[in-house]
Design an enzyme around this catalytic site. Structure first.
Site, PDB file in Angstrom:
ATOM      1  CG  HIS A  14      -1.817   1.260   1.245  1.00  0.00           C
ATOM      2  ND1 HIS A  14      -3.161   1.035   1.551  1.00  0.00           N
ATOM      3  CD2 HIS A  14      -1.673   2.671   1.234  1.00  0.00           C
ATOM      4  CE1 HIS A  14      -3.825   2.356   1.453  1.00  0.00           C
ATOM      5  NE2 HIS A  14      -2.846   3.331   1.362  1.00  0.00           N
ATOM      6  CG  HIS A  16      -0.847   7.119  -0.951  1.00  0.00           C
ATOM      7  ND1 HIS A  16      -1.987   7.281  -1.586  1.00  0.00           N
ATOM      8  CD2 HIS A  16      -1.080   6.457   0.270  1.00  0.00           C
ATOM      9  CE1 HIS A  16      -2.935   6.780  -0.695  1.00  0.00           C
ATOM     10  NE2 HIS A  16      -2.398   6.293   0.341  1.00  0.00           N
ATOM     11  CE  LYS A 100      -8.044   2.303  -0.854  1.00  0.00           C
ATOM     12  NZ  LYS A 100      -6.700   2.415  -0.015  1.00  0.00           N
ATOM     13  CG  HIS A 137      -9.993   4.152   3.449  1.00  0.00           C
ATOM     14  ND1 HIS A 137      -8.581   4.856   3.656  1.00  0.00           N
ATOM     15  CD2 HIS A 137     -10.468   4.604   4.527  1.00  0.00           C
ATOM     16  CE1 HIS A 137      -8.741   5.755   4.542  1.00  0.00           C
ATOM     17  NE2 HIS A 137      -9.899   5.388   5.458  1.00  0.00           N
ATOM     18  CG  HIS A 175      -4.936   1.910   5.934  1.00  0.00           C
ATOM     19  ND1 HIS A 175      -6.185   1.865   6.183  1.00  0.00           N
ATOM     20  CD2 HIS A 175      -4.783   2.764   4.463  1.00  0.00           C
ATOM     21  CE1 HIS A 175      -6.969   2.450   5.162  1.00  0.00           C
ATOM     22  NE2 HIS A 175      -6.114   2.961   4.269  1.00  0.00           N
ATOM     23  CG  ASP A 248      -1.774   4.833   4.225  1.00  0.00           C
ATOM     24  OD1 ASP A 248      -1.755   5.265   2.908  1.00  0.00           O
ATOM     25  OD2 ASP A 248      -2.677   4.983   4.997  1.00  0.00           O
TER      26      ASP A 248
HETATM   27  O1  DOR Z   1      -3.212   9.046   5.975  1.00  0.00           O
HETATM   28  C1  DOR Z   1      -3.440   8.941   4.742  1.00  0.00           C
HETATM   29  N1  DOR Z   1      -3.025   9.520   3.623  1.00  0.00           N
HETATM   30  N2  DOR Z   1      -4.426   8.150   4.642  1.00  0.00           N
HETATM   31  C2  DOR Z   1      -5.110   7.844   3.463  1.00  0.00           C
HETATM   32  O2  DOR Z   1      -5.891   7.118   3.348  1.00  0.00           O
HETATM   33  C3  DOR Z   1      -4.715   8.741   2.431  1.00  0.00           C
HETATM   34  C4  DOR Z   1      -3.547   9.064   2.429  1.00  0.00           C
HETATM   35  C5  DOR Z   1      -3.078  10.181   1.255  1.00  0.00           C
HETATM   36  O3  DOR Z   1      -3.435   9.762  -0.018  1.00  0.00           O
HETATM   37  O4  DOR Z   1      -2.204  11.272   1.468  1.00  0.00           O
HETATM   38 ZN    ZN Z   2      -3.314   5.020   1.673  1.00  0.00          ZN
END
Ligand code: DOR
Ligand code: ZN
Length: 348
Positions: A14, A16, A100, A137, A175, A248
């Site tokens: 997971h 970003h 997702k 999520h 998460h 995450d």
């Molecule tokens: O803390 C987080 N940041 N949780 C999420 O679900 C999204 C993520 C983000 O894209 O910044």
């Molecule tokens: Zn996330």
């Protein structure tokens, strides 16, 4: 007692990565240690169609440092209007590894998410048929539900009914942050597993709020009380194959975090492997670290573990991590565990 540890090259289930300058600036923090990562589709605009995923994948590969063989595992962002055939085609082409599910409004860039699970049942039925995983999520967004209860309520109201109505659908609770999330995974004998972040093994809600608000500890799902952190930590370090790493890691520039309305996300890509070795060492569970970071995830996603290895070493002096990663988008603060860490990745 271990002082060095050789493990199969880890994956991040997971992650970003964003886009543009931010992508270029932070991608090396992941490719340095990880073989693969499931890439979150919550860009602006989101990665909704197979065509979006194809183009995003190309941008990620173009941003990879030379000489790395990092493999991004792409996902599609599920919306009320997602076409089941487009999803099926993307999967059979090997372009995506998961879809997702964001409840609309649950977190960063989730406005186009699912408004009611009933709207996406045709897509989910198709996914169950072809063996494609749904990454979830798991938080309700009902304003009447306290933010600290969102995960537990989601299990009762959405996840459990979904698992009962479509038990053949492979699902990942992403998460997880609560004992409820851990217990639910343990109650499921097949087709369900959970990812766990590095930061939720280390911080509880006191770390976020006591002695002044710490914007770099603010993430979603928000950190919970200590008993939940311990339940999640026991699950991670147990070696149980239903739990694996999904960092995450979510970069936001400092001005966007240190603001009157700060963004959610902890950026842990840089020091995750060191922090995990520290956590597993503290819990006398170093023999289970490889399962958590490198073996359990591929098993759930129907993939082989990576070929390579990495070596972790415990040194006498605390390891110094960069405080920030400087990108052309702005500085991104690296997660600070608030304690000295002696484990480092020696070689990959
Ligand atoms: O803390 C987080 N940041 N949780 C999420 O679900 C999204 C993520 C983000 O894209 O910044
Ligand atoms: Zn996330």
């Amino acid at each position: 007692m271990y002082n060095t540890l050789k493990i199969t090259r880890p994956d991040d289930w997971h992650l970003h990565l964003r886009d543009g300058d931010m992508l270029k600036g932070i991608l090396p923090e992941t490719t340095r240690h990880f073989g693969r990562a499931i890439i979150m589709p919550n860009l602006v605009p989101p990665v909704i169609t197979s065509n979006d995923a194809k183009r995003y994948r190309e941008r990620i590969l173009a941003a990879c440092p030379h000489g790395t063989d990092f493999k991004p595992l792409m996902t599609l962002y599920l919306t009320d209007k997602t076409d089941p055939n487009d999803v099926a085609l993307a999967f059979s082409d090997g372009l995506i590894n998961a879809v997702k599910y964001y409840p609309a409004g649950a977190t960063t860039n989730s406005d186009s998410g699912v408004t009611n699970i009933k709207n996406v049942m045709p897509v989910l039925e198709k996914m169950a048929e072809i063996g494609l995983t749904l990454c979830i999520h798991g938080e309700v967004t009902d304003p009447d539900i306290d933010i600290f209860d969102r995960e537990a309520v989601f299990i009762d109201r959405v996840l459990n009914p979904l698992r009962i109505s479509l038990p053949e659908l492979k699902t990942t609770s992403e998460h997880i942050t609560t004992k409820n999330g851990v217990d639910y995974v343990k109650s499921q004998s097949k087709n369900h597993a959970a990812s766990i972040t590095t930061h939720h093994l280390i911080i509880n809600r006191n770390h976020l709020l006591v002695g002044g608000i710490k914007p770099h500890y603010y993430c979603l799902p928000v950190a919970k009380r200590e008993e939940h952190r311990l339940a999640v930590r026991n699950a991670a370090t147990s070696g149980d194959s239903r739990f694996f790493l999904g960092t995450d890691s979510a970069p936001h520039t400092d001005p966007n975090k240190e603001s009157g309305c700060g963004c959610a996300g902890c950026f842990t890509a840089t020091n995750t492997m060191s922090l995990l070795a520290h956590v597993f060492d503290e819990d006398d569970a170093l023999e289970n670290l490889e399962k958590f970071t490198s073996l359990n995830g591929p098993k759930h996603y129907g993939l082989k573990p990576n070929n390579g290895t990495i070596v972790l070493e415990k040194s006498d002096e605390p390891v110094q991590f960069p405080e920030k990663i400087h990108t052309n988008d702005g500085p991104v603060t690296v997660f600070n565990p608030g304690q000295e860490i002696f484990w480092k990745v020696k070689k990959t």
